[in-house]
Scaffold this active site. Structure first.
Site, PDB file in Angstrom:
ATOM      1  N   LYS A 134       0.845  -1.184   0.000  1.00 25.87           N
ATOM      2  CA  LYS A 134       0.000   0.000   0.000  1.00 25.87           C
ATOM      3  C   LYS A 134       0.882   1.236   0.000  1.00 25.87           C
ATOM      4  O   LYS A 134       1.992   1.129   0.537  1.00 25.87           O
ATOM      5  CB  LYS A 134      -0.945   0.017   1.203  1.00 25.87           C
ATOM      6  CG  LYS A 134      -0.358  -0.266   2.592  1.00 25.87           C
ATOM      7  CD  LYS A 134       0.805   0.466   3.155  1.00 25.87           C
ATOM      8  CE  LYS A 134       0.763   1.949   3.296  1.00 25.87           C
ATOM      9  NZ  LYS A 134       2.033   2.494   3.904  1.00 25.87           N
ATOM     10  N   TYR A 140      -4.322   4.302   6.230  1.00 19.46           N
ATOM     11  CA  TYR A 140      -4.801   3.372   7.267  1.00 19.46           C
ATOM     12  C   TYR A 140      -6.136   3.835   7.835  1.00 19.46           C
ATOM     13  O   TYR A 140      -7.009   3.017   8.140  1.00 19.46           O
ATOM     14  CB  TYR A 140      -3.771   3.233   8.397  1.00 19.46           C
ATOM     15  CG  TYR A 140      -2.588   2.381   8.012  1.00 19.46           C
ATOM     16  CD1 TYR A 140      -2.654   0.994   8.093  1.00 19.46           C
ATOM     17  CD2 TYR A 140      -1.411   2.962   7.554  1.00 19.46           C
ATOM     18  CE1 TYR A 140      -1.581   0.211   7.728  1.00 19.46           C
ATOM     19  CE2 TYR A 140      -0.324   2.184   7.189  1.00 19.46           C
ATOM     20  CZ  TYR A 140      -0.415   0.806   7.277  1.00 19.46           C
ATOM     21  OH  TYR A 140       0.648   0.032   6.906  1.00 19.46           O
TER      22      TYR A 140
HETATM   23  P1  NAD Z   1      12.488   1.696   2.047  1.00 25.97           P
HETATM   24  O1  NAD Z   1      13.035   2.993   1.561  1.00 25.97           O
HETATM   25  O2  NAD Z   1      12.990   1.168   3.336  1.00 25.97           O
HETATM   26  O3  NAD Z   1      12.724   0.568   0.949  1.00 25.97           O
HETATM   27  C1  NAD Z   1      12.441   0.789  -0.425  1.00 25.97           C
HETATM   28  C2  NAD Z   1      13.290  -0.158  -1.252  1.00 25.97           C
HETATM   29  O4  NAD Z   1      13.045   0.139  -2.632  1.00 25.97           O
HETATM   30  C3  NAD Z   1      14.799   0.029  -0.997  1.00 25.97           C
HETATM   31  O5  NAD Z   1      15.406  -1.221  -0.904  1.00 25.97           O
HETATM   32  C4  NAD Z   1      15.275   0.759  -2.249  1.00 25.97           C
HETATM   33  O6  NAD Z   1      16.615   0.422  -2.583  1.00 25.97           O
HETATM   34  C5  NAD Z   1      14.304   0.223  -3.298  1.00 25.97           C
HETATM   35  N1  NAD Z   1      14.200   1.084  -4.471  1.00 25.97           N
HETATM   36  C6  NAD Z   1      14.114   0.630  -5.725  1.00 25.97           C
HETATM   37  N2  NAD Z   1      14.067   1.651  -6.590  1.00 25.97           N
HETATM   38  C7  NAD Z   1      14.137   2.782  -5.871  1.00 25.97           C
HETATM   39  C8  NAD Z   1      14.143   4.160  -6.215  1.00 25.97           C
HETATM   40  N3  NAD Z   1      14.058   4.565  -7.488  1.00 25.97           N
HETATM   41  N4  NAD Z   1      14.213   5.050  -5.210  1.00 25.97           N
HETATM   42  C9  NAD Z   1      14.272   4.665  -3.922  1.00 25.97           C
HETATM   43  N5  NAD Z   1      14.290   3.352  -3.544  1.00 25.97           N
HETATM   44  C10 NAD Z   1      14.219   2.423  -4.515  1.00 25.97           C
HETATM   45  O7  NAD Z   1      10.912   1.849   2.081  1.00 25.97           O
HETATM   46  P2  NAD Z   1       9.892   0.890   2.823  1.00 25.97           P
HETATM   47  O8  NAD Z   1       9.563   1.464   4.135  1.00 25.97           O
HETATM   48  O9  NAD Z   1      10.377  -0.488   2.753  1.00 25.97           O
HETATM   49  O10 NAD Z   1       8.576   1.085   1.902  1.00 25.97           O
HETATM   50  C11 NAD Z   1       8.407   0.390   0.686  1.00 25.97           C
HETATM   51  C12 NAD Z   1       6.907   0.219   0.401  1.00 25.97           C
HETATM   52  O11 NAD Z   1       6.326  -0.529   1.445  1.00 25.97           O
HETATM   53  C13 NAD Z   1       6.108   1.514   0.307  1.00 25.97           C
HETATM   54  O12 NAD Z   1       5.131   1.401  -0.682  1.00 25.97           O
HETATM   55  C14 NAD Z   1       5.463   1.626   1.672  1.00 25.97           C
HETATM   56  O13 NAD Z   1       4.244   2.350   1.662  1.00 25.97           O
HETATM   57  C15 NAD Z   1       5.227   0.176   2.007  1.00 25.97           C
HETATM   58  N6  NAD Z   1       5.198  -0.082   3.455  1.00 25.97           N
HETATM   59  C16 NAD Z   1       4.157  -0.777   3.964  1.00 25.97           C
HETATM   60  C17 NAD Z   1       4.080  -1.025   5.311  1.00 25.97           C
HETATM   61  C18 NAD Z   1       2.955  -1.849   5.872  1.00 25.97           C
HETATM   62  O14 NAD Z   1       2.852  -1.936   7.100  1.00 25.97           O
HETATM   63  N7  NAD Z   1       2.129  -2.465   5.060  1.00 25.97           N
HETATM   64  C19 NAD Z   1       5.072  -0.560   6.155  1.00 25.97           C
HETATM   65  C20 NAD Z   1       6.144   0.148   5.609  1.00 25.97           C
HETATM   66  C21 NAD Z   1       6.187   0.370   4.244  1.00 25.97           C
END
Ligand code: NAD
Length: 370
Positions: free
Chosen positions: A136, A221
């Site tokens: 999401k 949420y």
């Molecule tokens: P994050 O920044 O920790 O991780 C993102 C990943 O994507 C990294 O490994 C990064 O290297 C990669 N990536 C690939 N292409 C990229 C680009 N062009 N720019 C930046 N990063 C790039 O983020 P996250 O917290 O893991 O969030 C990722 C997704 O998960 C989002 O859509 C977020 O909304 C979702 N999320 C959901 C929950 C949940 O509880 N359901 C919790 C946190 C995050």
């Protein structure tokens, strides 16, 4: 995280009533029921903070297994290979992952990258003939979300959105209580979702990658919660934005938005989404015969809550473990969670977000047709 899993043997009942046993090292634990059905073989795309959380949670899954990775960082791929026993043939980067179509060892790809990348990446996964699980918000607007739904339909693969709360035991209990009429006629929902965001250079504050600000990330949420708590689809929205730091929160990146949703029954929701206040993770709902308060309501848990009948005492189980086992069951057996989490469900939230942004921009009430 690990310590949570090590507490006690926890027998829970999945959202559909099928018992799944989650084990631990407790000496008094009942013998584990061996699961002998099909295993959903999953590759994770995006090895960031949430991808890591999902990978750790999947260690306890019975019906799903992490078998592959897609990442742009070779050193992370190496780490994950040794940590999770992932064979080289199941490792891809963002350029070559279309070749996953020839890999019979992968059933589904879980897209856990920045929001603005979800649409194109999910469509590529669908075209490779693999089921898509996408975080999401599923995309950055409803049009993109619908394109994902259409692509997955055309490719005859499932599209599931990472709405982990749809499998969370206390949340499921409250939804069951509402369905059983235990709150009477539900009239009002209040959702408060927010935290103080740090590093101003992160992708969450970049309009192109995030699609917006707090609303996309955390306000969603309260939107999804209003819908599953009240059990109706909204027909109108009003919204007001407050921005105290226009340098950190640039044009198109919302800091704080209050929004109100109206429902066909006459029920209303009043919600707050923010990147600039701490400790905001609370749901409250009241009806003619009862009420529920959950705080925290959507964090990683344990979720806490009470109703007019007393404390909610369902066990805490790592949300992502339940979610991935539930999704495997959905894919293999067609068993739906208590609230859907398919692409259409994701598009509904995106339509509401589109309408909230429009209400902020125009100052006018927006009708919603879901
Ligand atoms: P994050 O920044 O920790 O991780 C993102 C990943 O994507 C990294 O490994 C990064 O290297 C990669 N990536 C690939 N292409 C990229 C680009 N062009 N720019 C930046 N990063 C790039 O983020 P996250 O917290 O893991 O969030 C990722 C997704 O998960 C989002 O859509 C977020 O909304 C979702 N999320 C959901 C929950 C949940 O509880 N359901 C919790 C946190 C995050």
């Amino acid at each position: 995280m690990g310590s949570r899993r090590n507490f006690i043997e926890k027998l829970t009942v999945s959202a559909v009533g099928v018992p799944i046993l989650y084990h631990s090292s407790n000496l008094f634990a009942a013998p584990e029921v061996p699961y002998e059905g099909p295993i959903l073989k999953v590759a994770i795309m995006g090895l960031g903070s949430y991808g890591t959380r999902v990978a750790e949670a999947m260690k306890d899954c019975k019906r799903a297994k992490l078998v592959g990775v897609i990442s742009g960082t070779p050193s992370k791929i190496k780490d994950w290979q040794s940590k999770y026993g992932i064979p080289k043939k199941n490792c891809y980067n963002y350029e070559n992952f279309d070749a996953i179509k020839d890999n019979a060892d992968i059933d589904a790809v879980y897209v856990i990258t920045p929001n603005g990348l979800h649409k194109d990446q999910s469509i590529r996964v669908a075209k490779a003939g693999k089921h898509v699980i996408c975080e999401k918000p599923m995309a950055i607007n409803a049009e993109e979300g619908q394109a994902m739904v259409d692509a997955c339909k055309a490719a005859n693969v499932k599209l599931l959105i990472g709405y982990r709360m749809h499998y969370e035991p206390k949340t499921v209990e409250v939804i069951k209580m509402r369905k059983n009429g235990e709150f009477g006629k539900v009239k009002f929902f209040q959702g408060q979702s927010g935290f103080t965001i740090g590093d101003p250079t992160q992708w969450r504050l970049d309009k192109k990658l995030a699609g917006g600000g707090a609303m996309m990330d955390i306000g969603i949420y309260s939107i999804n919660g209003a819908r599953y708590m009240l059990g109706e689809e909204p027909i109108w929205v009003t919204a007001q934005e407050t921005k105290t730091d226009p340098v950190k929160f640039e044009e198109g990146v919302d800091e704080t938005i209050q929004f109100q949703l109206g429902f066909p029954s006459g029920a209303v929701a009043n919600c707050l989404s923010t990147y600039n206040m701490s400790n905001l993770d609370r749901f409250f709902m009241t009806g003619s015969d009862g009420w529920v308060e959950m705080k925290p309501s959507t964090g990683y848990g344990p979720i806490k809550g009470r109703t007019h009948k007393g404390e909610l005492d369902q066990p805490h189980i790592t949300h992502q473990t339940l979610q991935m086992d539930g999704m495997a069951q959905l894919i293999f057996e067609g068993v739906q969670p208590i609230v859907p989490l398919d692409g259409e469900e994701g598009v509904k939230d995106m339509k509401i977000i589109d309408a909230i942004y429009k209400a902020v921009e125009t100052g006018d009430k927006q009708n919603i047709n879901l």
